[in-house]
Design an enzyme around this catalytic site. Structure first.
Site, PDB file in Angstrom:
ATOM      1  N   ARG A  65      -5.183   3.811  -5.939  1.00 44.33           N
ATOM      2  CA  ARG A  65      -4.977   4.220  -4.688  1.00 44.33           C
ATOM      3  C   ARG A  65      -3.460   3.742  -4.329  1.00 44.33           C
ATOM      4  O   ARG A  65      -3.596   2.577  -4.176  1.00 44.33           O
ATOM      5  CB  ARG A  65      -5.852   4.408  -3.818  1.00 44.33           C
ATOM      6  CG  ARG A  65      -5.845   5.526  -2.658  1.00 44.33           C
ATOM      7  CD  ARG A  65      -6.928   5.223  -1.626  1.00 44.33           C
ATOM      8  NE  ARG A  65      -6.494   3.846  -0.882  1.00 44.33           N
ATOM      9  CZ  ARG A  65      -7.309   2.968  -0.405  1.00 44.33           C
ATOM     10  NH1 ARG A  65      -8.533   3.147  -0.649  1.00 44.33           N
ATOM     11  NH2 ARG A  65      -6.919   1.777   0.226  1.00 44.33           N
ATOM     12  N   GLU A  80      -6.829  -9.093  -1.277  1.00 48.60           N
ATOM     13  CA  GLU A  80      -6.960  -7.609  -1.165  1.00 48.60           C
ATOM     14  C   GLU A  80      -8.095  -7.498  -0.176  1.00 48.60           C
ATOM     15  O   GLU A  80      -8.718  -8.573   0.301  1.00 48.60           O
ATOM     16  CB  GLU A  80      -7.775  -7.201  -2.259  1.00 48.60           C
ATOM     17  CG  GLU A  80      -6.823  -7.116  -3.719  1.00 48.60           C
ATOM     18  CD  GLU A  80      -5.533  -6.232  -3.437  1.00 48.60           C
ATOM     19  OE1 GLU A  80      -5.506  -5.232  -2.732  1.00 48.60           O
ATOM     20  OE2 GLU A  80      -4.376  -6.852  -3.850  1.00 48.60           O
TER      21      GLU A  80
HETATM   22  P1  ADP Z   1      -4.818  -5.087   1.560  1.00 52.19           P
HETATM   23  O1  ADP Z   1      -4.687  -5.618  -0.067  1.00 52.19           O
HETATM   24  O2  ADP Z   1      -5.766  -6.412   2.233  1.00 52.19           O
HETATM   25  O3  ADP Z   1      -5.527  -4.129   1.828  1.00 52.19           O
HETATM   26  P2  ADP Z   1      -2.518  -4.319   2.590  1.00 52.19           P
HETATM   27  O4  ADP Z   1      -1.027  -4.590   1.868  1.00 52.19           O
HETATM   28  O5  ADP Z   1      -2.834  -2.974   2.353  1.00 52.19           O
HETATM   29  O6  ADP Z   1      -3.395  -5.490   1.875  1.00 52.19           O
HETATM   30  O7  ADP Z   1      -2.283  -4.818   3.898  1.00 52.19           O
HETATM   31  C1  ADP Z   1      -3.660  -4.644   4.951  1.00 52.19           C
HETATM   32  C2  ADP Z   1      -3.128  -3.623   6.117  1.00 52.19           C
HETATM   33  O8  ADP Z   1      -1.954  -4.462   6.819  1.00 52.19           O
HETATM   34  C3  ADP Z   1      -2.645  -2.551   5.773  1.00 52.19           C
HETATM   35  O9  ADP Z   1      -3.635  -1.444   5.642  1.00 52.19           O
HETATM   36  C4  ADP Z   1      -1.796  -2.178   6.862  1.00 52.19           C
HETATM   37  O10 ADP Z   1      -2.367  -1.519   8.140  1.00 52.19           O
HETATM   38  C5  ADP Z   1      -1.211  -3.451   7.477  1.00 52.19           C
HETATM   39  N1  ADP Z   1       0.216  -3.657   6.663  1.00 52.19           N
HETATM   40  C6  ADP Z   1       0.372  -4.257   5.183  1.00 52.19           C
HETATM   41  N2  ADP Z   1       1.557  -4.119   5.119  1.00 52.19           N
HETATM   42  C7  ADP Z   1       2.488  -3.632   6.145  1.00 52.19           C
HETATM   43  C8  ADP Z   1       3.668  -3.430   6.501  1.00 52.19           C
HETATM   44  N3  ADP Z   1       4.575  -3.685   5.664  1.00 52.19           N
HETATM   45  N4  ADP Z   1       3.963  -2.984   7.668  1.00 52.19           N
HETATM   46  C9  ADP Z   1       2.947  -2.653   8.679  1.00 52.19           C
HETATM   47  N5  ADP Z   1       1.594  -2.737   8.605  1.00 52.19           N
HETATM   48  C10 ADP Z   1       1.317  -3.460   7.251  1.00 52.19           C
HETATM   49 MG    MG Z   2      -4.600  -2.283   1.722  1.00 51.61          MG
END
Ligand code: ADP
Ligand code: MG
EC number: 6.3.2.3
Length: 482
Positions: A133, A376
């Site tokens: 996803r 994650e």
């Molecule tokens: P995980 O693997 O923990 O899901 P993510 O990269 O999806 O890691 O980050 C978790 C959450 O943090 C995302 O669902 C989003 O809400 C927020 N987030 C992550 N990266 C960004 C970004 N570059 N800008 C704004 N919010 C972010």
């Molecule tokens: Mg995420």
């Protein structure tokens, strides 16, 4: 924006009544979670949190996200097969004094060890299955227009494909109560779990043993069971049987035959579908051994260890370097352009000038960046003051190589109600994250399936920087295309 729906309501009481109707419909549709008090039992369940109204999403961005999904499938598959790229990315400059993600991050290092061990022994599986996803937010451009920017791609345990098929009926119901029949019809039908199951079914069929089963690696405590059951149920309609087992079960009852066929409880396994094994806390020594056993087998792993590594944030950052996509997807300039258009700014924190520069910029303008470790499941990223403190602490240490820095996406907030058990009903300012589910199946060198199979919209209040539905921050939603 979405609060325009709110304008259809006369008063608080009407809002409360509408919310009650929505919750009852959600329960009737099966938008369910187990409770945090009893996460191993379905005796008492509750509704999964969701928005009262569907949130507006520009239809061109929705189309763009769908259109790039097959490219992301190809890219993940290409990375997973490119051992040199994975090695270079995750263990850059392997000399003792240098820094690298795997030297600084035990979890990635252990996954990588299994990957190397399997490569050395020779990969036994011949059929490969990817269920992923890709998640996006809608960046507000300087001129106010929104742009699709990828947050990350999930190559293991990508969830909510099951519940996402149940929420359209709830939002149609809400709009129908408000006599918005035409609008209700605009809520897209969506059935990711069916598409995910079709991918599993294809892999099972290519494995080619009529009595073999699908093994779902499950957690002991699983609140999101109904999401997983949706996939199991779809498989059963195709006469494919699923057994749910934990890593502990596999270590006690799993074995490999001479030809590296996998047996659990004496039954042959065609496909192993992981809904566990993506964070360090899910692994005891016994579980690591079980994971290795599974990886060494010829069963189709979803994902195999290389594909899990392809989904790390370090890989995501390296993919954004100039020229890298062209090497991984040769002769496919259009796919490369579609992919690159969704990339936000991503920066390596490896020791050296480039990493120093990134840290200087982040310290100068902390609100424009997010600091991400190789983790994650939500709740691991650092923002604002916390990010500054972490960077100050990390900047002279080689540990910094286990993090990446990312441009912070700033979507335009809008009003919606987040409905949660035992929470008051009120309109709050929100932002959304759109996910597109992708499925691919490869047999040897031949790609036999590559498609997108549906979407997931999650919405959260703006005060929460991080975290998804499972982390209790975001709630389920539907895009209302405009
Ligand atoms: P995980 O693997 O923990 O899901 P993510 O990269 O999806 O890691 O980050 C978790 C959450 O943090 C995302 O669902 C989003 O809400 C927020 N987030 C992550 N990266 C960004 C970004 N570059 N800008 C704004 N919010 C972010
Ligand atoms: Mg995420």
């Amino acid at each position: 924006m979405a609060n325009s729906w709110g304008n259809l309501l006369q008063n608080e009481q009407q809002l409360e009544e509408l919310a009650q109707q929505a919750v009852d419909r959600a329960l009737a549709e099966g938008v369910l979670l187990r409770t945090s008090q009893e996460p191993s039992s379905s005796d008492v369940v509750c509704y999964a949190p969701f928005t009262l109204f569907p949130s507006l999403v520009p239809s061109d961005l929705l189309e763009q996200a769908y259109a790039v999904q097959m490219d992301f499938n190809l890219l993940v598959d290409a990375v997973s097969q490119n051992a040199a790229f994975l090695e270079q990315t995750l263990s850059r400059n392997c000399s003792v004094s240098s820094s690298s993600t795997i030297k600084r991050d035990d979890f990635t290092a252990r996954l990588f060890d299994i990957h190397k061990q399997v490569l050395k022994e020779g990969i036994a599986q011949t059929v490969f299955l990817g269920l992923n996803r890709s998640d996006y937010m809608f960046q507000r451009n300087a001129d106010g227009s929104p742009a699709l920017k990828q947050i990350e791609i999930n190559t293991i345990s990508a969830s909510f494909g099951g519940l996402a098929s149940r929420t359209p009926a709830v939002h149609r119901h809400v709009l129908s109560v408000l006599s918005k029949t035409k609008e209700a019809a605009k809520i897209l039908s969506n059935n990711p779990s069916k598409g995910l199951a079709l991918g599993i079914a294809k892999a099972w069929e290519l494995y080619g043993s009529a009595n073999a089963l699908v093994l779902l690696i499950a957690q002991e405590k699983e609140r999101n069971i109904f999401d997983q059951r949706a996939i199991e149920n779809e498989l059963l309609t195709r006469n494919i049987h699923v057994i749910r087992r934990t890593f502990e079960d596999v270590s006690e009852k799993g074995s490999l035959a001479q030809d590296r066929k996998l047996f659990v409880d004496g039954q042959e396994i065609a496909v192993v579908y992981f809904r566990d094994g993506y964070v360090p806390s899910q692994y005891s020594q016994q579980n690591w051994e079980a994971r290795l056993l599974l990886e060494r087998s010829c069963a189709v792993k979803c994902p195999d260890i290389a594909t899990q590594l392809a989904g790390t944030k370090k890989v995501q950052q390296e993919l954004s370097r100039v020229g890298v996509l062209e090497v991984l997807l040769p002769g496919q300039p259009e796919a490369v352009a579609r992919l690159r258009a969704t990339f936000a700014g991503l920066y390596s924190l490896d020791m050296g000038e480039e990493g120093d520069q990134a840290i200087t910029e982040a310290l100068a303008a902390p609100s424009r960046f997010v600091l991400k470790p190789q983790r994650e499941g939500g709740g691991n990223n650092l923002y604002g003051e916390e990010m500054v403190q972490a960077l100050e602490q990390l900047k002279d240490s080689e540990e910094r190589a286990s993090y990446i820095l990312m441009e912070k996406i700033e979507p335009e907030p809008f009003g919606n109600c987040l409905l949660r058990p035992r929470s008051p009903v009120r309109v709050v300012q929100c932002i959304s994250e759109l996910g597109i589910f992708g499925v691919y199946v490869r047999q040897g060198k031949t790609l036999v399936m590559n498609k997108h199979v549906g979407h997931l919209l999650r919405t959260k209040a703006i005060e929460h920087a991080d975290g998804g539905v499972a982390a209790g921050v975001a709630v389920l939603d539907n895009p209302y295309p405009v």
